[in-house]
Design a protein around this motif. Structure first.
Motif, mmCIF file in Angstrom:
data_model
loop_
_atom_site.group_PDB
_atom_site.id
_atom_site.type_symbol
_atom_site.label_atom_id
_atom_site.label_comp_id
_atom_site.label_asym_id
_atom_site.label_seq_id
_atom_site.Cartn_x
_atom_site.Cartn_y
_atom_site.Cartn_z
ATOM 1 N N ILE A 171 -41.074 64.969 -70.163
ATOM 2 C CA ILE A 171 -41.373 66.395 -69.938
ATOM 3 C C ILE A 171 -40.815 66.771 -68.567
ATOM 4 O O ILE A 171 -41.175 66.152 -67.557
ATOM 5 C CB ILE A 171 -42.892 66.658 -69.986
ATOM 6 C CG1 ILE A 171 -43.464 66.205 -71.335
ATOM 7 C CG2 ILE A 171 -43.201 68.134 -69.731
ATOM 8 C CD1 ILE A 171 -44.978 66.283 -71.443
ATOM 9 N N VAL A 172 -39.901 67.751 -68.572
ATOM 10 C CA VAL A 172 -39.330 68.186 -67.291
ATOM 11 C C VAL A 172 -39.700 69.646 -67.064
ATOM 12 O O VAL A 172 -39.789 70.431 -68.012
ATOM 13 C CB VAL A 172 -37.797 67.982 -67.238
ATOM 14 C CG1 VAL A 172 -37.441 66.524 -67.456
ATOM 15 C CG2 VAL A 172 -37.053 68.863 -68.237
ATOM 16 N N ALA A 173 -39.926 70.009 -65.804
ATOM 17 C CA ALA A 173 -40.347 71.380 -65.490
ATOM 18 C C ALA A 173 -39.539 71.912 -64.310
ATOM 19 O O ALA A 173 -39.313 71.199 -63.324
ATOM 20 C CB ALA A 173 -41.843 71.404 -65.142
ATOM 21 N N HIS A 174 -39.119 73.157 -64.437
ATOM 22 C CA HIS A 174 -38.407 73.803 -63.333
ATOM 23 C C HIS A 174 -39.391 74.130 -62.202
ATOM 24 O O HIS A 174 -40.584 74.318 -62.445
ATOM 25 C CB HIS A 174 -37.698 75.079 -63.833
ATOM 26 C CG HIS A 174 -36.757 75.633 -62.813
ATOM 27 N ND1 HIS A 174 -37.134 76.592 -61.906
ATOM 28 C CD2 HIS A 174 -35.461 75.326 -62.538
ATOM 29 C CE1 HIS A 174 -36.095 76.865 -61.126
ATOM 30 N NE2 HIS A 174 -35.058 76.118 -61.483
ATOM 31 N N ALA A 213 -45.847 67.418 -65.801
ATOM 32 C CA ALA A 213 -44.444 67.047 -66.041
ATOM 33 C C ALA A 213 -44.130 65.669 -65.452
ATOM 34 O O ALA A 213 -44.733 65.243 -64.471
ATOM 35 C CB ALA A 213 -43.533 68.101 -65.414
ATOM 36 N N ASP A 214 -43.158 64.986 -66.079
ATOM 37 C CA ASP A 214 -42.679 63.722 -65.501
ATOM 38 C C ASP A 214 -41.794 64.001 -64.299
ATOM 39 O O ASP A 214 -41.736 63.206 -63.361
ATOM 40 C CB ASP A 214 -41.877 62.944 -66.556
ATOM 41 C CG ASP A 214 -42.737 62.554 -67.733
ATOM 42 O OD1 ASP A 214 -43.704 61.807 -67.524
ATOM 43 O OD2 ASP A 214 -42.470 63.037 -68.861
ATOM 44 N N TYR A 215 -41.045 65.106 -64.358
ATOM 45 C CA TYR A 215 -40.162 65.485 -63.252
ATOM 46 C C TYR A 215 -40.232 66.994 -63.056
ATOM 47 O O TYR A 215 -40.242 67.745 -64.034
ATOM 48 C CB TYR A 215 -38.702 65.117 -63.548
ATOM 49 C CG TYR A 215 -38.491 63.656 -63.782
ATOM 50 C CD1 TYR A 215 -38.329 62.778 -62.719
ATOM 51 C CD2 TYR A 215 -38.470 63.144 -65.084
ATOM 52 C CE1 TYR A 215 -38.160 61.407 -62.930
ATOM 53 C CE2 TYR A 215 -38.305 61.788 -65.312
ATOM 54 C CZ TYR A 215 -38.151 60.929 -64.235
ATOM 55 O OH TYR A 215 -37.989 59.585 -64.458
ATOM 56 N N VAL A 249 -36.900 62.443 -76.811
ATOM 57 C CA VAL A 249 -37.201 63.883 -76.845
ATOM 58 C C VAL A 249 -37.285 64.387 -75.405
ATOM 59 O O VAL A 249 -37.878 63.730 -74.549
ATOM 60 C CB VAL A 249 -38.555 64.121 -77.568
ATOM 61 C CG1 VAL A 249 -38.986 65.574 -77.465
ATOM 62 C CG2 VAL A 249 -38.474 63.677 -79.025
ATOM 63 N N ILE A 250 -36.666 65.554 -75.166
ATOM 64 C CA ILE A 250 -36.800 66.202 -73.850
ATOM 65 C C ILE A 250 -37.560 67.507 -74.073
ATOM 66 O O ILE A 250 -37.093 68.384 -74.806
ATOM 67 C CB ILE A 250 -35.417 66.503 -73.233
ATOM 68 C CG1 ILE A 250 -34.605 65.210 -73.048
ATOM 69 C CG2 ILE A 250 -35.575 67.245 -71.891
ATOM 70 C CD1 ILE A 250 -33.153 65.437 -72.638
ATOM 71 N N VAL A 251 -38.740 67.617 -73.476
ATOM 72 C CA VAL A 251 -39.473 68.892 -73.519
ATOM 73 C C VAL A 251 -39.084 69.633 -72.247
ATOM 74 O O VAL A 251 -39.408 69.187 -71.140
ATOM 75 C CB VAL A 251 -40.999 68.676 -73.573
ATOM 76 C CG1 VAL A 251 -41.715 70.026 -73.628
ATOM 77 C CG2 VAL A 251 -41.363 67.834 -74.779
ATOM 78 N N PHE A 252 -38.331 70.717 -72.422
ATOM 79 C CA PHE A 252 -37.822 71.433 -71.261
ATOM 80 C C PHE A 252 -38.722 72.622 -70.953
ATOM 81 O O PHE A 252 -38.729 73.605 -71.690
ATOM 82 C CB PHE A 252 -36.369 71.896 -71.477
ATOM 83 C CG PHE A 252 -35.667 72.005 -70.154
ATOM 84 C CD1 PHE A 252 -36.077 72.940 -69.221
ATOM 85 C CD2 PHE A 252 -34.651 71.132 -69.810
ATOM 86 C CE1 PHE A 252 -35.494 73.004 -67.973
ATOM 87 C CE2 PHE A 252 -34.049 71.187 -68.562
ATOM 88 C CZ PHE A 252 -34.469 72.132 -67.644
ATOM 89 N N CYS A 253 -39.473 72.529 -69.871
ATOM 90 C CA CYS A 253 -40.346 73.630 -69.445
ATOM 91 C C CYS A 253 -39.568 74.440 -68.417
ATOM 92 O O CYS A 253 -39.475 74.064 -67.246
ATOM 93 C CB CYS A 253 -41.638 73.082 -68.854
ATOM 94 S SG CYS A 253 -42.510 72.011 -70.006
ATOM 95 N N ALA A 276 -32.640 74.700 -71.055
ATOM 96 C CA ALA A 276 -32.806 73.777 -72.187
ATOM 97 C C ALA A 276 -31.461 73.572 -72.895
ATOM 98 O O ALA A 276 -31.153 72.466 -73.345
ATOM 99 C CB ALA A 276 -33.850 74.331 -73.146
ATOM 100 N N GLU A 277 -30.659 74.622 -72.955
ATOM 101 C CA GLU A 277 -29.315 74.476 -73.541
ATOM 102 C C GLU A 277 -28.489 73.472 -72.726
ATOM 103 O O GLU A 277 -27.780 72.639 -73.295
ATOM 104 C CB GLU A 277 -28.589 75.829 -73.513
ATOM 105 C CG GLU A 277 -28.736 76.657 -74.753
ATOM 106 C CD GLU A 277 -27.777 77.838 -74.724
ATOM 107 O OE1 GLU A 277 -27.499 78.356 -75.812
ATOM 108 O OE2 GLU A 277 -27.315 78.264 -73.649
#
Ligand code: CIZ
Length: 307
Positions: free
Chosen positions: A20-23, A34-36, A54-58, A64-65
């Motif tokens: 899980i990544v978050a801006h 988030a992991d990062y 799987v990448i969950v893009f927050c 995400a694209e």
């Protein structure tokens, strides 16, 4: 037994072999699970290297694209499809083709805040963190820059190259006023004012530093001041406060709030992990060209890290 949403996310993250990544602009609870957490350059680099399935893009859609482009074969999900970027929507692939036809000798540089279809029309991408350095390094003297006019003008003021800038702006950053700077100086006279290059030029000229979010985080970490006024999207204050509990952070303007960044919530993250939807995919004919533009940016970034 009913699981809390945090427990459900933890269980699904393991089961899906997900990251899980978050801006930096995401809501606090999302950053916390988030992991990062990072800027789009850091998160793109991470997507290109992860072995998660799987990448969950927050974040928002264009981010995400970018992850989907750089992590072929992985499943990329964006928890809420409404999370678009009005700045990215100001320019279309047709607009870029028309500009190229009018200025055939110019390099075409797309800010990372663009759709994959626009990136596919560009020679390379940049972020706010590397725009000036990358544009300076280009062989061409003329550069088409899309879509942020304020970032384009910021680069133009610091380079001899001729920039042809598109007229897009970020609603949140572009609404900051010189009066906000005056008020902040009066209320917090000892605090450096740090702004993002997407603010209007008259605001940037009056700030103490003009930096992307990664640069801002480093600035506040290493600067001796105990108090800072921050001129970028409000979400970053959570990370600044968490990383610098002994320092004080104030937002430069109440306008610095991006509604589409706030569509992500924990229920959406859990749903995305459970359903693996909404999935972000880029058509192959666009992906090949857009990936090239992004990879040129990452390549330049890695060269910088290597000295
Ligand atoms: O590049 C990014 O992540 C954006 C959109 C802003 C910044 O300065 O980090």
């Amino acid at each position: 037994m009913d699981l809390s949403v945090d427990e459900e996310i933890a269980a699904l993250r393991r089961r899906r072999r997900a990251v899980i990544v978050a801006h930096n602009y995401q809501p606090a609870p999302v950053q916390d699970i988030a992991d990062y957490v990072g800027d789009s350059f850091e998160l793109s680099a991470l997507a290109s290297q992860t072995d998660a399935e799987v990448i969950v893009f927050c974040g928002v859609h264009f981010m995400a694209e970018a992850a989907a482009l750089l992590a072929p074969g992985r499943t990329v999900v964006l928890p809420d499809l409404r999370a678009g970027c009005p700045l990215a929507d100001t320019v279309s692939p047709e607009d870029v083709r028309a500009l190229r036809a009018r200025h055939p000798r110019a390099a075409v540089v797309a800010y990372v805040n663009t759709s994959a279809a626009v990136k596919a029309e560009a020679d390379l991408c940049v972020t706010s963190a590397n725009a000036l350095r990358v544009i300076e390094a280009l062989a061409e003297d003329e550069v088409i820059f899309v879509p942020d006019a304020n970032l384009g003008n910021f680069v133009a003021r610091h380079t001899r190259k001729r920039l042809i800038t598109w007229n897009g702006t970020c609603r949140a950053h572009n609404a900051v006023r010189v009066d906000d700077v005056r008020t902040a100086r009066r209320e917090h006279p000892d605090a450096p004012i740090v702004v993002h290059p997407e603010v209007p030029p008259a605001v940037a000229e009056r700030a103490d530093a003009v930096l992307g979010t990664g640069g801002m985080l480093q600035y506040v970490r290493t600067h001796e001041a105990r108090r800072f006024v921050i001129g970028t999207e409000a979400g970053i204050l959570h990370r600044m406060r968490r990383e610098n509990p002994d320092k004080e952070f104030h937002l430069l303007s109440a306008s610095l709030w991006c509604p589409t960044m706030k569509y992500t919530d924990l229920a959406g993250v859990a749903r995305a992990l459970r359903d693996l939807e909404p999935r972000i995919e880029v058509p192959p004919e666009v992906a090949t060209r857009a990936r090239r533009a992004l990879e040129r940016m990452l390549e330049l970034g890695r060269r910088r890290e290597g000295g």
